[in-house]
Motif scaffolding. Structure first.
Motif, PDB file in Angstrom:
ATOM      1  N   MET A  71      -6.165  -4.968   6.906  1.00 27.07           N
ATOM      2  CA  MET A  71      -4.588  -4.673   6.516  1.00 27.07           C
ATOM      3  C   MET A  71      -4.603  -5.192   5.113  1.00 27.07           C
ATOM      4  O   MET A  71      -3.973  -4.763   4.236  1.00 27.07           O
ATOM      5  CB  MET A  71      -3.852  -4.888   7.372  1.00 27.07           C
ATOM      6  CG  MET A  71      -2.424  -4.404   6.914  1.00 27.07           C
ATOM      7  SD  MET A  71      -2.096  -2.652   7.326  1.00 27.07           S
ATOM      8  CE  MET A  71      -0.674  -2.462   7.820  1.00 27.07           C
ATOM      9  N   VAL A  72      -4.897  -6.397   5.197  1.00 21.41           N
ATOM     10  CA  VAL A  72      -4.738  -7.349   3.644  1.00 21.41           C
ATOM     11  C   VAL A  72      -5.720  -6.453   2.715  1.00 21.41           C
ATOM     12  O   VAL A  72      -5.189  -6.378   1.460  1.00 21.41           O
ATOM     13  CB  VAL A  72      -5.237  -8.673   3.866  1.00 21.41           C
ATOM     14  CG1 VAL A  72      -5.027  -9.550   2.558  1.00 21.41           C
ATOM     15  CG2 VAL A  72      -4.358  -9.489   4.867  1.00 21.41           C
ATOM     16  N   VAL A  73      -6.868  -6.103   3.152  1.00 18.50           N
ATOM     17  CA  VAL A  73      -7.753  -5.491   2.247  1.00 18.50           C
ATOM     18  C   VAL A  73      -7.037  -4.201   1.587  1.00 18.50           C
ATOM     19  O   VAL A  73      -7.178  -3.905   0.323  1.00 18.50           O
ATOM     20  CB  VAL A  73      -8.999  -5.400   2.733  1.00 18.50           C
ATOM     21  CG1 VAL A  73     -10.073  -4.516   1.794  1.00 18.50           C
ATOM     22  CG2 VAL A  73      -9.838  -6.351   3.205  1.00 18.50           C
ATOM     23  N   ILE A  74      -6.527  -3.206   2.399  1.00 20.57           N
ATOM     24  CA  ILE A  74      -5.826  -2.250   1.795  1.00 20.57           C
ATOM     25  C   ILE A  74      -4.780  -2.534   0.824  1.00 20.57           C
ATOM     26  O   ILE A  74      -4.658  -1.831  -0.134  1.00 20.57           O
ATOM     27  CB  ILE A  74      -5.451  -1.360   2.917  1.00 20.57           C
ATOM     28  CG1 ILE A  74      -6.444  -0.659   3.735  1.00 20.57           C
ATOM     29  CG2 ILE A  74      -4.544   0.033   2.642  1.00 20.57           C
ATOM     30  CD1 ILE A  74      -6.300  -0.240   5.065  1.00 20.57           C
ATOM     31  N   GLY A  75      -3.889  -3.401   1.266  1.00 21.34           N
ATOM     32  CA  GLY A  75      -2.882  -3.913   0.202  1.00 21.34           C
ATOM     33  C   GLY A  75      -3.430  -4.144  -0.881  1.00 21.34           C
ATOM     34  O   GLY A  75      -2.826  -4.178  -2.128  1.00 21.34           O
ATOM     35  N   LEU A  76      -4.460  -5.178  -1.023  1.00 21.90           N
ATOM     36  CA  LEU A  76      -5.177  -5.625  -2.391  1.00 21.90           C
ATOM     37  C   LEU A  76      -5.531  -4.437  -3.217  1.00 21.90           C
ATOM     38  O   LEU A  76      -5.519  -4.237  -4.285  1.00 21.90           O
ATOM     39  CB  LEU A  76      -6.364  -6.535  -2.047  1.00 21.90           C
ATOM     40  CG  LEU A  76      -5.825  -8.061  -1.754  1.00 21.90           C
ATOM     41  CD1 LEU A  76      -6.924  -9.005  -1.086  1.00 21.90           C
ATOM     42  CD2 LEU A  76      -4.889  -8.584  -2.534  1.00 21.90           C
ATOM     43  N   ILE A  77      -6.507  -3.533  -2.387  1.00 19.23           N
ATOM     44  CA  ILE A  77      -6.566  -2.362  -3.273  1.00 19.23           C
ATOM     45  C   ILE A  77      -5.681  -1.497  -3.928  1.00 19.23           C
ATOM     46  O   ILE A  77      -5.587  -1.105  -4.709  1.00 19.23           O
ATOM     47  CB  ILE A  77      -7.691  -1.359  -2.277  1.00 19.23           C
ATOM     48  CG1 ILE A  77      -8.910  -2.148  -1.837  1.00 19.23           C
ATOM     49  CG2 ILE A  77      -7.927  -0.124  -2.789  1.00 19.23           C
ATOM     50  CD1 ILE A  77      -9.703  -1.581  -0.950  1.00 19.23           C
ATOM     51  N   VAL A  78      -4.594  -1.301  -3.097  1.00 19.02           N
ATOM     52  CA  VAL A  78      -3.314  -0.384  -3.491  1.00 19.02           C
ATOM     53  C   VAL A  78      -2.848  -1.462  -4.629  1.00 19.02           C
ATOM     54  O   VAL A  78      -2.429  -0.794  -5.664  1.00 19.02           O
ATOM     55  CB  VAL A  78      -2.493  -0.400  -2.364  1.00 19.02           C
ATOM     56  CG1 VAL A  78      -1.130   0.208  -2.981  1.00 19.02           C
ATOM     57  CG2 VAL A  78      -2.882   0.528  -1.317  1.00 19.02           C
ATOM     58  N   ALA A  79      -2.457  -2.615  -4.552  1.00 20.66           N
ATOM     59  CA  ALA A  79      -2.135  -3.390  -5.906  1.00 20.66           C
ATOM     60  C   ALA A  79      -2.857  -3.235  -6.978  1.00 20.66           C
ATOM     61  O   ALA A  79      -2.636  -3.207  -8.218  1.00 20.66           O
ATOM     62  CB  ALA A  79      -2.112  -4.933  -5.252  1.00 20.66           C
ATOM     63  N   PHE A  80      -4.224  -3.211  -6.697  1.00 24.38           N
ATOM     64  CA  PHE A  80      -5.113  -3.271  -7.919  1.00 24.38           C
ATOM     65  C   PHE A  80      -4.946  -1.971  -8.635  1.00 24.38           C
ATOM     66  O   PHE A  80      -4.850  -1.699  -9.814  1.00 24.38           O
ATOM     67  CB  PHE A  80      -6.736  -3.528  -7.517  1.00 24.38           C
ATOM     68  CG  PHE A  80      -7.514  -3.272  -8.700  1.00 24.38           C
ATOM     69  CD1 PHE A  80      -7.757  -4.275  -9.706  1.00 24.38           C
ATOM     70  CD2 PHE A  80      -8.445  -2.107  -8.634  1.00 24.38           C
ATOM     71  CE1 PHE A  80      -8.796  -4.130 -10.554  1.00 24.38           C
ATOM     72  CE2 PHE A  80      -9.364  -1.904  -9.674  1.00 24.38           C
ATOM     73  CZ  PHE A  80      -9.449  -2.937 -10.608  1.00 24.38           C
ATOM     74  N   VAL A  81      -4.872  -0.523  -7.853  1.00 25.21           N
ATOM     75  CA  VAL A  81      -4.730   0.455  -8.330  1.00 25.21           C
ATOM     76  C   VAL A  81      -3.453   0.534  -9.131  1.00 25.21           C
ATOM     77  O   VAL A  81      -3.561   1.160 -10.244  1.00 25.21           O
ATOM     78  CB  VAL A  81      -4.772   1.595  -7.064  1.00 25.21           C
ATOM     79  CG1 VAL A  81      -4.455   2.975  -7.730  1.00 25.21           C
ATOM     80  CG2 VAL A  81      -6.315   1.457  -6.598  1.00 25.21           C
ATOM     81  N   LEU A  82      -2.235  -0.185  -8.691  1.00 28.72           N
ATOM     82  CA  LEU A  82      -1.161   0.156  -9.446  1.00 28.72           C
ATOM     83  C   LEU A  82      -1.219  -0.679 -10.713  1.00 28.72           C
ATOM     84  O   LEU A  82      -0.370  -0.487 -11.448  1.00 28.72           O
ATOM     85  CB  LEU A  82      -0.002  -0.188  -8.518  1.00 28.72           C
ATOM     86  CG  LEU A  82       0.351   0.577  -7.285  1.00 28.72           C
ATOM     87  CD1 LEU A  82       1.250  -0.228  -6.230  1.00 28.72           C
ATOM     88  CD2 LEU A  82       1.012   1.783  -7.726  1.00 28.72           C
ATOM     89  N   VAL A  83      -1.745  -1.803 -10.569  1.00 28.16           N
ATOM     90  CA  VAL A  83      -1.921  -2.525 -11.869  1.00 28.16           C
ATOM     91  C   VAL A  83      -2.863  -1.874 -13.100  1.00 28.16           C
ATOM     92  O   VAL A  83      -2.295  -1.687 -14.025  1.00 28.16           O
ATOM     93  CB  VAL A  83      -2.528  -3.752 -11.600  1.00 28.16           C
ATOM     94  CG1 VAL A  83      -2.959  -4.540 -13.028  1.00 28.16           C
ATOM     95  CG2 VAL A  83      -1.807  -4.709 -10.841  1.00 28.16           C
ATOM     96  N   VAL A  84      -3.647  -1.015 -12.510  1.00 32.31           N
ATOM     97  CA  VAL A  84      -4.605  -0.255 -13.455  1.00 32.31           C
ATOM     98  C   VAL A  84      -3.639   0.821 -14.075  1.00 32.31           C
ATOM     99  O   VAL A  84      -3.691   1.095 -15.268  1.00 32.31           O
ATOM    100  CB  VAL A  84      -5.878   0.298 -12.841  1.00 32.31           C
ATOM    101  CG1 VAL A  84      -6.515   1.325 -13.731  1.00 32.31           C
ATOM    102  CG2 VAL A  84      -6.729  -1.052 -12.558  1.00 32.31           C
TER     103      VAL A  84
END
Length: 69
Positions: free
Chosen positions: A1-14
């Motif tokens: 679950m944490v990994v998915i949250g980090l991926i979503v956060a990274f995509v939003l920052v980009v």
């Protein structure tokens, strides 16, 4: 679950980062104004730009004045 949250956060920052203006620090150069056009010079890369709107340019102009080889 944490990994998915980090991926979503990274995509939003980009997606929402404005890479075109990140390094630019525009300074007004009133001695170069031409009528309604306001002259700005970037303190980071030395690029010069004119705008007819209020405020500095929105995009970096570092590559605009460079000759292509």
């Amino acid at each position: 679950m944490v990994v998915i949250g980090l991926i979503v956060a990274f995509v939003l920052v980009v997606i929402f980062s404005r890479r075109g203006t990140r390094a630019c620090r525009w300074r007004a150069d009133r001695t170069g104004d031409k009528g309604a056009l306001r002259k700005y010079r970037c303190a980071a890369c030395g690029a010069e730009a004119f705008t007819a709107t209020d405020g500095p340019p929105r995009d970096c102009k570092a590559d605009v004045n460079r000759p292509r080889l």
